[in-house]
Write an enzyme that holds these catalytic residues in place. Structure first.
Site, PDB file in Angstrom:
ATOM      1  CD  GLU A   1      -1.935  -1.461  -7.386  1.00  0.00           C
ATOM      2  OE1 GLU A   1      -1.110  -1.447  -8.321  1.00  0.00           O
ATOM      3  OE2 GLU A   1      -1.614  -1.530  -6.185  1.00  0.00           O
TER       4      GLU A   1
ATOM      5  CD  GLU B   1      -0.927  -0.962  -0.677  1.00  0.00           C
ATOM      6  OE1 GLU B   1       0.079  -1.611  -1.008  1.00  0.00           O
ATOM      7  OE2 GLU B   1      -1.168   0.198  -1.068  1.00  0.00           O
TER       8      GLU B   1
END
Length: 286
Positions: A163, A168
């Site tokens: 990932e 974020e």
């Protein structure tokens, strides 16, 4: 380190295995001034279209459902209910405090709706410059993200799929975004990453910013508005396996609540919007 985060469950029925989703602050450095080789655009969406229309289904698919693994509070809805074009070249992903269709979540009747999009089965990249120009939302419990998962997740599971979190943000840090790698032996709260903070107390929700990675064999570099703030190589993984030399697909989502951001509180206003101006992937002849 951020509080523990569990894998993000794959909400799309077409993907047979779980999807997933900390970082410590690292000093920013100026971008490498070396001229780039000739660029070729392999994926681009500028979200042009009539106001109220959905995303290009040739590029994106819309996931549905809730997410017990992170204890997020939203239900991701189908179609363009929570993700639509604004007619001015933007995609607007909107989180709302509502439950118009009696959606059921892991905790009971859902309290929020939102949207999550991915390019699995439609577009993957192996290396290149991957970027999105976005204006993120704000508020306690609000969690926007632009990230990538290995296309082989249905075969090898997470975190073996790998990932790459390009951006974020958790609402209690309005001026900071995070970039993180997750893989076997370095997943969840043990992900390898760093944060980037705006100067002078500025908030990312106040303007559009470009979040990007430059991804090459054995090397991934993160930047915000062209300013590099971290580079990762296999040497950073403490002997664990580098799983980033294969096809990955893109994900855009706006979560509400969860272990890392915490839940919304009385200070959180709704609706909240993640406004995306462009997503683009380019590769270099060099």
């Amino acid at each position: 380190m951020a509080p523990p985060r569990l894998l993000r469950k794959c909400l799309l029925a077409a993907l047979p295995a779980a999807l997933v989703a900390a970082a410590s602050v690292a000093p920013a450095a100026h971008a490498d001034p070396t001229p780039r080789a000739a660029q070729a655009v392999t994926f681009s969406d500028t979200f042009d279209g009539a106001a109220g229309s959905g995303v290009d289904q040739g590029k994106w698919q819309v996931e549905t459902g809730d997410n017990v693994n992170n204890h997020e509070r939203q239900y991701y809805t189908a179609g363009n209910n929570n993700a639509k074009l604004d007619g001015q070249g933007h995609l607007v992903i909107e989180a709302r405090r509502e439950n118009p269709a009696n959606y059921q979540c892991w905790y009971g009747s859902c309290e929020y709706t939102s949207s999550r999009l991915n390019t699995s089965g439609k577009f993957t990249a192996t290396y290149g410059h991957v970027e999105a120009r976005m204006k993120i939302p704000r508020g306690q419990g609000i969690w926007p993200a632009f990230w990538m998962l290995g296309q082989d997740i249905g075969d090898v599971g997470w975190p073996n799929s790998g990932e790459i979190d390009i951006m974020e943000n958790v609402g209690f840090e309005p001026g900071t975004v995070h970039g993180t790698l997750h893989g076997p032996g370095y997943s969840g709260s043990d992900g390898i990453g760093a944060g980037y903070s705006l100067p002078n107390g500025e908030a990312f929700a106040d303007a559009f910013h470009t979040f990007a990675v430059d991804w090459a064999p054995n090397k991934i570099t993160w930047s915000v508005d062209g300013t590099v703030y971290q580079t990762r190589t296999p040497a950073d993984l403490n002997g664990n396996t580098w799983v980033f030399d294969k096809p990955f697909f893109l994900i855009l989502n706006l979560a509400v609540g969860g272990y890392w951001p915490g839940d919304p509180d009385g200070s959180t206003s709704f609706p909240q919007q993640l406004v995306v101006d462009e997503v683009k992937v380019t590769t270099s002849d060099g």
